[in-house]
Design a protein around this motif. Structure first.
Motif, PDB file in Angstrom:
ATOM      1  N   ARG A 284       0.841  -1.216   0.000  1.00 48.82           N
ATOM      2  CA  ARG A 284       0.000   0.000   0.000  1.00 48.82           C
ATOM      3  C   ARG A 284       0.869   1.256   0.000  1.00 48.82           C
ATOM      4  N   ASP A 285       2.092   1.137   0.544  1.00 50.67           N
ATOM      5  CA  ASP A 285       3.042   2.257   0.543  1.00 50.67           C
ATOM      6  C   ASP A 285       4.118   2.075  -0.521  1.00 50.67           C
ATOM      7  N   GLY A 286       3.920   1.143  -1.433  1.00 52.45           N
ATOM      8  CA  GLY A 286       4.908   0.898  -2.484  1.00 52.45           C
ATOM      9  C   GLY A 286       6.053   0.013  -2.047  1.00 52.45           C
ATOM     10  N   GLY A 287       5.950  -0.593  -0.858  1.00 49.85           N
ATOM     11  CA  GLY A 287       7.040  -1.425  -0.342  1.00 49.85           C
ATOM     12  C   GLY A 287       6.786  -2.908  -0.544  1.00 49.85           C
ATOM     13  N   LEU A 288       7.796  -3.688  -0.246  1.00 50.71           N
ATOM     14  CA  LEU A 288       7.731  -5.134  -0.437  1.00 50.71           C
ATOM     15  C   LEU A 288       8.433  -5.849   0.712  1.00 50.71           C
TER      16      LEU A 288
ATOM     17  N   ARG B  19      11.655  -0.432   0.597  1.00 48.25           N
ATOM     18  CA  ARG B  19      10.644   0.621   0.391  1.00 48.25           C
ATOM     19  C   ARG B  19      11.240   1.745  -0.430  1.00 48.25           C
ATOM     20  N   PRO B  20      10.422   2.378  -1.288  1.00 48.86           N
ATOM     21  CA  PRO B  20      10.943   3.530  -2.034  1.00 48.86           C
ATOM     22  C   PRO B  20      11.091   4.726  -1.107  1.00 48.86           C
ATOM     23  N   GLY B  21      12.204   5.426  -1.246  1.00 48.92           N
ATOM     24  CA  GLY B  21      12.430   6.642  -0.475  1.00 48.92           C
ATOM     25  C   GLY B  21      12.618   7.815  -1.416  1.00 48.92           C
TER      26      GLY B  21
ATOM     27  N   PRO C 210      12.885  -7.513 -17.164  1.00 46.06           N
ATOM     28  CA  PRO C 210      11.772  -8.473 -17.111  1.00 46.06           C
ATOM     29  C   PRO C 210      12.131  -9.748 -16.338  1.00 46.06           C
ATOM     30  N   GLU C 211      13.355 -10.224 -16.514  1.00 48.40           N
ATOM     31  CA  GLU C 211      13.779 -11.425 -15.791  1.00 48.40           C
ATOM     32  C   GLU C 211      13.942 -11.118 -14.297  1.00 48.40           C
ATOM     33  N   ALA C 212      14.451  -9.920 -13.993  1.00 47.50           N
ATOM     34  CA  ALA C 212      14.575  -9.520 -12.579  1.00 47.50           C
ATOM     35  C   ALA C 212      13.194  -9.468 -11.929  1.00 47.50           C
ATOM     36  N   LEU C 213      12.212  -8.955 -12.666  1.00 51.91           N
ATOM     37  CA  LEU C 213      10.852  -8.876 -12.117  1.00 51.91           C
ATOM     38  C   LEU C 213      10.303 -10.276 -11.849  1.00 51.91           C
TER      39      LEU C 213
ATOM     40  N   ALA D 210       8.423  -1.189  -9.995  1.00 53.76           N
ATOM     41  CA  ALA D 210       9.170   0.029  -9.647  1.00 53.76           C
ATOM     42  C   ALA D 210      10.540  -0.330  -9.064  1.00 53.76           C
ATOM     43  N   PHE D 211      10.573  -1.397  -8.295  1.00 56.74           N
ATOM     44  CA  PHE D 211      11.836  -1.854  -7.699  1.00 56.74           C
ATOM     45  C   PHE D 211      12.854  -2.194  -8.787  1.00 56.74           C
TER      46      PHE D 211
END
Lengths: 89, 275
Positions: free
Chosen positions: B122-126, B174-176, B221-224, B250-251
């Motif tokens: 929800r905050d763009g994190g994983l 998380r994106p900063g 794409p492979e990283a995803l 995004a990561f």
């Protein structure tokens, strides 16, 4: 009216470097599509017919229309079977 | 009790004070205190609780069902030692979680892990099945399934360099404002919990055991594909799938991702530029 294909509204997808990654939540799977599948996924965002897919493949890969139609049908059927696209009237 | 894990503020209530104390005793630095939590988490202990999950189902197998309601998506989660519901609201506001089960710390922790996996995107994190090491200026993550070598590589690098462990099982990204940030979590594997820590994320590595050390960049794409395989995510409906996939896309767009072939010796530090 020709049959149309559209992205299954239950899926989530992203296109990165021309390749689509699609999650089908019903079976909790991530599908990484090849270039052709990714083109079809993008075309299907607003709905597309088999003829439109075949015309796009003909332009993109310089193949004859008959082969493009066969490929389009095969790809679309496969994507529908995997729950990535759905066929609508 | 208020906790802060991976940037998620959790209002944690456990009906049994001793069970709560056992859970948080090894966790250092994860106390929170924000006025508005991201998660309201209740756990009611039942001595001897055993749910419906068959005995032979391998740990950590969960049952999970999602139901879309006017308030949001309600997840029903069950496993052998606990069960409960998580309401992910449609609008802003905290997740509401109510679990019951065994008073053991692993049962409560497992429910917290599932909750975190729904809260973070929800905050763009994983939350990623990954080990990590960090210095003050950067963090490196190492991802893979059980047996891939996460504990081995993070312990080895921490022993033979100035890097400290950021965890050996689950870490948060998380994106900063200036790129992605890696967060330690108290959710640990064999090496045990690490104190709370964060550092700018420099790179993600997907582990492959090999006879020699080698690091190769991965196409996005492979990283995803590899990242999604190792993200802890419960995607039983479109919204959660879209949030998790969006965060992962995004990561990989911002964080360099590599295949890391490594052997069990500290020479891997040279390949990684770790001193």
């Amino acid at each position: 009216m020709p049959q149309k294909f559209r992205q299954n509204p239950r899926t989530a997808g992203r296109v990165i470097d021309g390749l689509a990654s699609v999650v089908t939540p019903d079976d909790n799977k991530l599908h990484t599509l090849n270039k052709t599948g990714s083109r079809i996924w993008v075309l299907a965002e607003n709905g597309c017919t088999l003829e439109e897919v075949a015309a796009d493949l003909t332009r993109a890969y310089d193949v004859d229309p008959a082969r493009a139609t066969d490929d389009a049908r095969r790809f679309c059927d496969d994507l529908v079977a995997r729950g990535i696209l759905e066929a609508v009237e | 009790m208020q906790l802060r894990i991976g940037g998620i503020e959790i209002d944690l209530r456990v009906s049994d004070a001793e069970a709560l104390a056992r859970l948080v005793e090894p966790w250092t630095g994860y106390r929170g205190g924000a006025a508005e939590p991201d998660v309201r988490f209740e756990y009611h202990t039942i001595d001897g609780y055993m749910g419906e999950q068959p005995e032979d189902t391998p740990y950590p197998a969960y049952g999970c069902r999602a139901e879309t309601t006017s308030a949001g998506v309600r997840y029903a989660i069950w496993r052998r030692d606990s069960r409960g519901t998580i309401l992910v609201p449609r609008q802003d506001g905290p997740l509401h979680c109510r679990f019951e089960g065994n008073p053991g710390r692993w049962a409560i922790e497992a429910c917290l892990r599932v909750t975190m996996s729904l809260a973070l995107p929800r905050d763009g994190g994983l939350m990623i099945h990954s080990a990590g090491v960090a210095s003050e200026r950067r963090a490196l993550l190492f991802s893979g399934p059980s047996g891939a070598g996460k504990t081995t590589i993070s312990t080895m690098l921490a022993e033979h360099s100035r890097e400290r462990r950021l965890g050996d099982d689950l870490t948060v990204a998380r994106p900063g404002e200036r790129g992605w940030i890696a967060h330690a979590t108290p959710f640990a594997g064999e090496a045990g919990p690490v104190p709370e820590a964060t550092a700018p994320l420099e790179a993600m590595h997907f582990l492959v055991k090999a006879a020699r050390h080698r690091r190769e960049p991965l196409a996005k794409p492979e990283a995803l594909r590899r990242l999604m395989r190792n993200v802890m995510a419960y995607v039983r409906e479109r919204e959660a799938a879209d949030r998790a996939l969006g965060a992962a896309a995004a990561f990989v767009a911002e964080v360099p991702c590599y295949i890391l072939e490594f052997a069990r010796d500290p020479g891997v530090a040279r390949v990684l530029g770790v001193t």
